[in-house]
Design an enzyme around this catalytic site. Structure first.
Site, short mmCIF file in Angstrom:
data_model
loop_
_atom_site.label_atom_id
_atom_site.label_comp_id
_atom_site.label_asym_id
_atom_site.label_seq_id
_atom_site.Cartn_x
_atom_site.Cartn_y
_atom_site.Cartn_z
CG HIS A 96 -2.35 0.56 0.78
ND1 HIS A 96 -3.49 0.28 1.49
CD2 HIS A 96 -2.71 1.37 -0.24
CE1 HIS A 96 -4.53 0.91 0.92
NE2 HIS A 96 -4.08 1.56 -0.14
CG ASP A 119 -6.40 -0.68 4.49
OD1 ASP A 119 -5.48 -0.08 3.89
OD2 ASP A 119 -6.21 -1.69 5.21
CG HIS A 136 2.51 -1.76 4.50
ND1 HIS A 136 1.95 -3.02 4.38
CD2 HIS A 136 3.03 -1.72 5.76
CE1 HIS A 136 2.10 -3.69 5.52
NE2 HIS A 136 2.75 -2.92 6.37
#
Ligand SMILES: N[C@@]1(C(=O)O)CN(C[C@@H]2CCCCN2)C[C@@H]1CCC[B-](O)(O)O
Ligand SMILES: [Mn+2]
Ligand SMILES: [Mn+2]
Ligand SMILES: [Mn+2]
Length: 304
Positions: A96, A119, A136
């Site tokens: 990410h 998420d 991330h």
């Protein structure tokens, strides 16, 4: 209309090898042909070339800062040009941290964009609040203007000026938020629909309110950043930081159908698929689930 597909085989935002194989597994599972079914012309831009930077020592507790910074500068440039050529930019991650470059680049082409972050995690740790030092878990902290003065610039990110406001973000699916992230979300009043709100309100009400809050006039381009760990780990097992109690496939599909209905989806990230973390079956289930959710962004209708 056109979709520009960009593979981003990058995994240095976190410690588990295999996230760089995300683009390959999604392509092999037939993502491109599924999108072609819904009168989109697909332009496949191939994969971004990821340079390895030897001796990339931590900057404070931030791991692989130069690798993450260099890759995301390239991503920003590429995404900006794809969006400028009027293609819906579909970014295949990778971990990410690639959202740093994808949102930065998208903002260069569409400065008024809003961000929908699907998420289990908030991914807004600053370098100082991060419990892991893995980038991330930090992308949004490097992108929001309101946090710019809270930490010194990270090595390798001098190119990265914050480009969005906290009020331009909405979270869907949260269920594993660190203390420092919780403080930021409360302090700045970032709209966050955790799994608790989803159970309480139902996904229909969540999507209605999320989009209404984010963009009351319904005019702003949408950046969807979809971490497959937002879905329940029984349906996306092959991912680095699974958390029980996630979105089911129908909630995932509904989110995408509502986003498609706005007609304003402008860039999409699909991140954190890691085929080294699952069995063959896990990988097939993860890829098929991801594709059957994401295809709803492109007008696939469950009612035919
Ligand atoms: N907030 C995190 C960070 O490292 O910053 C800590 N968390 C893992 C930790 C495990 C033990 C219980 C509390 N959570 C992972 C998350 C980043 C996820 C990045 B994503 O892109 O997968 O969302
Ligand atoms: Mn996550
Ligand atoms: Mn209501
Ligand atoms: Mn994430």
């Amino acid at each position: 209309s056109k979709v520009g597909i960009l593979g981003i085989p990058f995994s240095k935002g976190q410690p588990k090898g295999g996230a760089e194989m995300g683009p390959e597994i999604l392509r092999r599972a037939g993502l491109v042909s599924r999108i072609k079914r819904f009168d989109y012309q697909v332009v496949d831009h191939g994969d971004i070339e990821i340079e390895s930077i030897p001796g990339d020592k931590p900057d404070g507790n931030v791991k692989n800062p130069r690798s993450v910074g260099r890759a995301n500068k390239k991503i920003s440039d590429k995404v900006a040009s794809i969006v400028k050529s009027k293609e819906l930019c579909l970014n295949l991650g990778g971990d990410h941290s690639i959202a740093i470059g994808s949102i930065h680049g998208h903002c260069r082409a569409e400065p008024g964009l809003v961000v929908v972050w699907v998420d289990a995690h908030a991914d807004i740790n600053t370098p100082l609040s991060s419990p892991s030092g893995n980038m991330h878990g930090m992308p949004l902290s490097l992108l929001v203007k309101e946090l710019a003065d809270r930490f010194s610039p990270v090595e390798g990110f001098d190119w990265c000026k914050p480009c969005i406001h906290v009020r331009d973000i909405v979270y869907i699916g949260l269920r594993d938020v660190d203390e420092g992230e919780r403080w930021i979300i409360d302090q700045f009043g970032i709209p966050a629909y955790s799994m608790q709100e989803i159970d309480k309100m139902g996904i229909k009400e969540v999507m209605h309110h999320a989009l209404k809050n984010l963009d009351p006039n319904g005019t702003r381009p949408i950046h969807l950043s979809f971490d497959v760990d937002g879905l329940d780990p029984t349906i996306t097992p092959s991912t680095g930081t699974p958390v029980l109690g996630g979105l089911n496939i129908r909630e995932g599909q509904y989110i995408m159908e509502e986003l498609a209905n706005t007609g304003r989806l402008s860039a999409i990230d699909i991140v954190e698929v890691n085929p080294l973390l699952g069995s063959e079956k896990d990988n097939m289930v993860t890829a098929e689930t991801t594709i059957s959710v994401i295809e709803k962004c492109f007008g696939s209708k469950r009612g035919g």
